[in-house]
Design a protein around this motif. Structure first.
Motif: not given
Length: 277
Positions: A166-171, A198-202, A222-224
């Motif tokens: 129900s909510r996006q979780i980004v790591d 979803t993974n978006v490395p810092v 957007a790509d992720r």
């Protein structure tokens, strides 16, 4: 000022302003063999006080640098000479690593005029601006905390959102850790990630100690597959780079972003937490 950043030139021009306080919020990973407080004492921006991310925290938990109670935060920063109505400029000696965590913490407790130094200590030093050594002591101030409950979420909330998407979780952790291909640096933690995250490395968000331009961040998200119009929770290893990710999301246009304070330090050790790899 609408930007969360101020330039080194701006800060140099305003260092003597009576309502301004500079905060060195440097913090380093254990494997870097760097001591942030020792480095501060050896040299810092003139007038800067040291914000101990591990010390100004909830000491009743074994989780690292969790947010303290509002009254405890107010007492700690008041002792540093910081009031909630001051203009607060935070920096770190990496460029943009731990400063966002302190910036977010001040905002979470109600400070309305808090900024980060663009380029941080490295940029200040590269411009050969003045550095002073030793401990800075300011007169005690009164910080009136007004805690923003929407800025942070806990384990139960994250578990609910992970179960029903129900909510996006980004790591923000590096990809090998997210995918369970590399061990966690903290003992006792499982490898992998929160389900449906979803993974978006810092490392993809910054360049030479600065946040990447907004258009590049928007393209990256957007790509992720990140929808900036929908609510987002950010996570990382211990709640430091999750804030940098939240900052980047907000700069890219997201308006509903909360930080999972416990992050993988809590999730990876929790017996009731499901783990994917």
């Amino acid at each position: 000022m609408t930007s969360p950043f101020v330039t080194t030139a701006w800060l140099a021009d305003h260092l003597s302003d009576p309502g301004l306080v500079v905060v060195d919020a440097s913090w380093h990973l254990p494997n870097t063999a760097r001591n942030a407080q020792a480095e501060y004492l050896a040299g810092h921006i003139p007038g800067a006080v040291f914000f101990d991310i591990d010390g100004i925290a909830d000491t009743a938990t074994n989780l690292p640098h969790m947010l303290p109670a509002p009254a405890d935060f107010a007492r700690a920063v008041g002792a540093l000479g910081i009031a909630d109505d001051m203009t607060i400029v935070v920096y770190d000696e990496v460029g943009l690593f731990s400063a966002p965590r302190a910036w977010w913490t001040f905002r979470a407790f109600g400070a309305s005029k808090v900024f980060m130094l663009e380029g941080g200590g490295p940029k200040w030093r590269s411009e050969r601006r003045h550095i002073e050594a030793g401990l800075v002591r300011r007169n005690r101030a009164v910080f009136q905390p007004r805690f923003n409950t929407h800025a942070v979420v806990g384990f139960d909330t994250v578990r609910d959102h992970a179960q029903n998407s129900s909510r996006q979780i980004v790591d923000a952790r590096p990809a090998p850790r997210f995918h369970g291909e590399a061990p966690e640096p903290r003992a006792g933690l499982r490898s992998g990630h929160i389900p449906n995250s979803t993974n978006v490395p810092v490392s993809l968000l910054t360049e030479q100690g600065r946040l990447k331009p907004v258009d590049q961040l928007q393209t990256l998200f957007a790509d992720r597959g990140i929808d900036l119009t929908q609510p987002i929770i950010t996570s990382c290893g211990s709640g430091i780079t999750a804030v940098t990710l939240a900052l980047a999301l907000e700069q890219a246009g997201a308006r509903d972003v909360a930080v999972y304070d416990g992050s993988w330090a809590e999730w990876g050790a929790h017996k009731d937490a499901e783990v994917e790899s």
